[in-house]
Scaffold this active site. Structure first.
Site, PDB file in Angstrom:
ATOM      1  N   LEU A  77      48.991  48.928  13.216  1.00 33.50           N
ATOM      2  CA  LEU A  77      48.418  48.339  12.011  1.00 33.50           C
ATOM      3  C   LEU A  77      49.597  48.031  11.105  1.00 33.50           C
ATOM      4  O   LEU A  77      50.455  48.889  10.874  1.00 33.50           O
ATOM      5  CB  LEU A  77      47.460  49.338  11.350  1.00 33.50           C
ATOM      6  N   ASP A  78      49.678  46.806  10.611  1.00 33.33           N
ATOM      7  CA  ASP A  78      50.825  46.378   9.798  1.00 33.33           C
ATOM      8  C   ASP A  78      51.122  47.366   8.673  1.00 33.33           C
ATOM      9  O   ASP A  78      50.193  47.928   8.075  1.00 33.33           O
ATOM     10  CB  ASP A  78      50.556  45.006   9.167  1.00 33.33           C
TER      11      ASP A  78
END
Length: 330
Positions: free
Chosen positions: A49-50
């Site tokens: 997840l960024d």
């Protein structure tokens, strides 16, 4: 002189921590922090997840790591804000502005948003952003981007299962689009935001991104790293979901003692079961997850199995279950 670092005594930990990842932290950094807090021997996450995104990040420990691929492949739901009127080098607020455009909110009617919504629902193709971890010739695309180099990327097929677009306004009265999207793995929400902005004729970039569900695991069930750290150490493991929480979409099959032992040794079992591509297999007594498999023509075929030691450790960590002698029974 620095004091010597205290060596953490690792222990077998089995289960799934539903983490609400904080802003600015990479998925691996979040994993390593949780692993340290739990003193876990083995851990892995279910897909990155960024750092600039928050929300659901299932972390797998011990036996649960054997099923992490299932969450990697699962559909994800995101909530995002795309600010209209400006595109950036990264597709989000971290990048430099590339182009600005005037935005007339009066033209962003519900009918127009509905048309764009339909345009991006279903199977679509996306060109991966330069600021991504995809690799070209063994090198991540973001490394090329940081060096000012743009490389050719092939469009990829993804699926937008559901999409909702709503016109909203920021605190500075700037027009933006609130995006709620459920999509297949491999979908870039930054790219989706840019493409929606292009379709509206004014450009856009993301200023907010939050994952609110992955494979049926919602953010309302998550815990933060701060909450985990604030707990007494002996209570942290209680926050883990059992490994089978990753298998909610699987058909359930329960085996008796003799069939349990044979299944765990890798042998196929026969029974009056319908064909199924995804099966979670449990023992009857004690009730314990054995692994996953599939059923073809009444034959249960093992795909991924827990070890007897892992099963014993899980049962010993479960209140009210007697795990003594489980190695002999299984």
């Amino acid at each position: 002189m620095n004091a010597p670092r205290t060596r953490v005594q690792r222990r077998p930990v089995h289960g799934v921590l539903l983490l609400d990842k904080p802003l600015g932290l990479s998925s691996n950094d979040a994993l390593q922090k949780a692993k340290w807090l739990l003193r876990a021997e083995k851990a892995g996450h279910t897909g990155t997840l960024d750092p600039l995104a928050t929300g659901v990040l299932p972390l797998c420990f011990g036996a649960a790591t054997k099923f992490s691929q299932l969450q990697l492949d699962a559909a994800k739901t995101y909530e995002a804000i795309a600010l209209l009127g400006a595109t950036t080098t990264t597709g989000d607020a971290e990048g430099d502005v590339v182009q600005r455009c005037d935005v007339d909110p009066a033209q962003l009617t519900p009918e127009r948003l509905s048309a764009v919504q339909r345009q991006f629902t279903g199977p679509i193709r996306q060109v991966p952003p330069m600021h991504s971890a995809l690799k070209k010739d063994g090198k991540a695309l973001y490394e090329y981007a940081r060096a000012g180099v743009t490389v050719e990327r092939e469009a990829r097929d993804v699926v937008i299962h559901a999409l909702n677009l709503t016109l909203v306004f920021t605190d500075q009265a700037q027009a933006a689009i609130k995006i709620i999207v459920t999509c297949s793995k491999g979908t870039y929400i930054r790219t989706l935001g840019e493409d929606i902005g292009a379709a509206l004729g004014c450009g856009a970039h993301l200023t907010f991104l939050r994952r609110i569900d992955t494979g049926g695991l919602g953010v309302e069930r998550c815990i933060t790293l701060a909450q985990l750290e604030a707990m007494p150490e002996d209570e942290r493991v209680d926050c883990l979901q059992p490994p089978e929480s990753l298998l909610a979409q699987h058909m359930r099959v329960t085996l008796d003692g003799d069939n349990t032992a044979r299944f765990l040794s890798g042998l196929r079992r026969r029974g009056e079961w319908p064909d199924a591509s995804a099966v979670a297999v449990f023992s009857e007594a004690p009730a314990a997850l054995l692994g996953v498999g599939h059923i073809k023509d009444g034959e249960l075929v093992p795909d991924r199995l827990l070890s007897p030691l892992e099963i014993q450790q899980i049962l010993e960590g479960t209140p009210h279950l007697q795990a003594s002698g489980i190695l002999e029974k299984l």
